[in-house]
Design a protein around this motif. Structure first.
Motif, mmCIF file in Angstrom:
data_model
loop_
_atom_site.group_PDB
_atom_site.id
_atom_site.type_symbol
_atom_site.label_atom_id
_atom_site.label_comp_id
_atom_site.label_asym_id
_atom_site.label_seq_id
_atom_site.Cartn_x
_atom_site.Cartn_y
_atom_site.Cartn_z
ATOM 1 N N THR A 111 71.961 35.874 35.935
ATOM 2 C CA THR A 111 71.199 34.737 35.419
ATOM 3 C C THR A 111 71.890 34.105 34.225
ATOM 4 O OG1 THR A 111 69.149 35.768 36.179
ATOM 5 C CG2 THR A 111 68.942 34.034 34.539
ATOM 6 N N THR A 142 70.785 41.358 37.733
ATOM 7 C CA THR A 142 69.990 40.131 37.714
ATOM 8 C C THR A 142 70.106 39.418 36.372
ATOM 9 O OG1 THR A 142 68.445 41.087 39.294
ATOM 10 C CG2 THR A 142 67.675 39.191 38.045
ATOM 11 N N LYS A 143 70.029 40.173 35.281
ATOM 12 C CA LYS A 143 70.129 39.562 33.947
ATOM 13 C C LYS A 143 71.514 38.960 33.721
ATOM 14 C CE LYS A 143 66.012 40.397 32.717
ATOM 15 N NZ LYS A 143 65.043 39.331 32.827
ATOM 16 N N THR A 179 78.474 42.977 38.810
ATOM 17 C CA THR A 179 77.559 41.907 39.202
ATOM 18 C C THR A 179 78.129 41.106 40.366
ATOM 19 O OG1 THR A 179 76.752 41.764 36.933
ATOM 20 C CG2 THR A 179 76.290 39.893 38.363
ATOM 21 N N SER A 202 69.871 46.925 39.467
ATOM 22 C CA SER A 202 69.354 45.626 39.893
ATOM 23 C C SER A 202 68.910 44.793 38.696
ATOM 24 C CB SER A 202 68.185 45.822 40.864
ATOM 25 O OG SER A 202 67.642 44.586 41.233
ATOM 26 N N TRP A 203 68.268 45.424 37.731
ATOM 27 C CA TRP A 203 67.827 44.712 36.530
ATOM 28 C C TRP A 203 69.023 44.172 35.753
ATOM 29 C CZ3 TRP A 203 68.408 45.443 31.230
ATOM 30 C CH2 TRP A 203 67.594 44.641 30.438
ATOM 31 N N ALA A 263 70.423 40.476 44.622
ATOM 32 C CA ALA A 263 69.753 40.108 43.383
ATOM 33 C C ALA A 263 70.372 38.868 42.742
ATOM 34 C CB ALA A 263 69.794 41.278 42.405
ATOM 35 N N VAL A 264 71.604 38.570 43.098
ATOM 36 C CA VAL A 264 72.332 37.469 42.483
ATOM 37 C C VAL A 264 72.887 36.598 43.601
ATOM 38 C CG1 VAL A 264 74.266 36.902 40.968
ATOM 39 C CG2 VAL A 264 72.950 38.951 40.537
ATOM 40 N N SER A 265 72.884 35.289 43.387
ATOM 41 C CA SER A 265 73.417 34.389 44.410
ATOM 42 C C SER A 265 74.936 34.537 44.508
ATOM 43 C CB SER A 265 73.049 32.946 44.081
ATOM 44 O OG SER A 265 73.782 32.504 42.958
#
Length: 155
Positions: free
Chosen positions: A146, A142-143, A49, A138-139, A5-7
């Motif tokens: 980001t 991702t937040k 994360t 995942s939410w 979900a995250v790079s």
């Protein structure tokens, strides 16, 4: 299975930010500020994360596939309920302890370690409960990813 979900760059920024906050709260002049800003909670979430971002690396992909293979083996050879006990129950326990520590603000080194293993273990929780936990995780990941990527200009 865990999704990337995250790079990797955002995960590295999250890990670096968590380390910076950890050492900042140890400094006498900043400890009052870090306490008011709840940086201990932020560290645990940043570590989770960063751990989830490791899936985007070859080592993370290998680890994810290994965990899922062990889970599939446990379910097929030992039985569905025993497989649930071997993989799902510890994952639910880790998730419950992590959330409890964040809610009660009793964040210790244990909570940070739980944040590191929780994204991998969450993928082993079967059924709708596991899907729900993975969706929420995942939410959140991702937040946070980001926000951190945007702060470091990685977006």
């Amino acid at each position: 299975m865990i999704e990337a979900a995250v790079s990797t760059a955002a995960g590295g920024a999250c890990a670096g930010s968590a380390a910076l906050l950890y050492y900042a709260e140890k400094m006498p002049g900043l400890s009052k500020v870090t306490n008011k800003l709840h940086t201990d909670r932020a560290q645990a979430i940043l570590i989770a994360t960063a751990s989830a971002a490791m899936v985007a690396t070859p080592a993370g992909s290998w680890w994810n596939s290994t965990v899922n293979s062990v889970n599939d083996w446990a379910v097929s050879s030992i039985g569905e309920w025993t497989g649930l006990i071997v993989t799902g129950i510890p994952a639910l326990f880790v998730t419950a302890m992590f959330v409890n520590d964040l809610v009660t603000r009793r964040v210790e080194m244990r909570t940070r370690l739980l944040g590191a293993v929780m994204p991998v273990l969450a993928s082993t929780i079967p059924g709708p409960i596991g899907h729900g936990i993975q969706s929420v995780l995942s939410w959140v990941v991702t937040k946070v990813g980001t926000l951190v990527a945007g702060a470091f200009g990685l977006a």
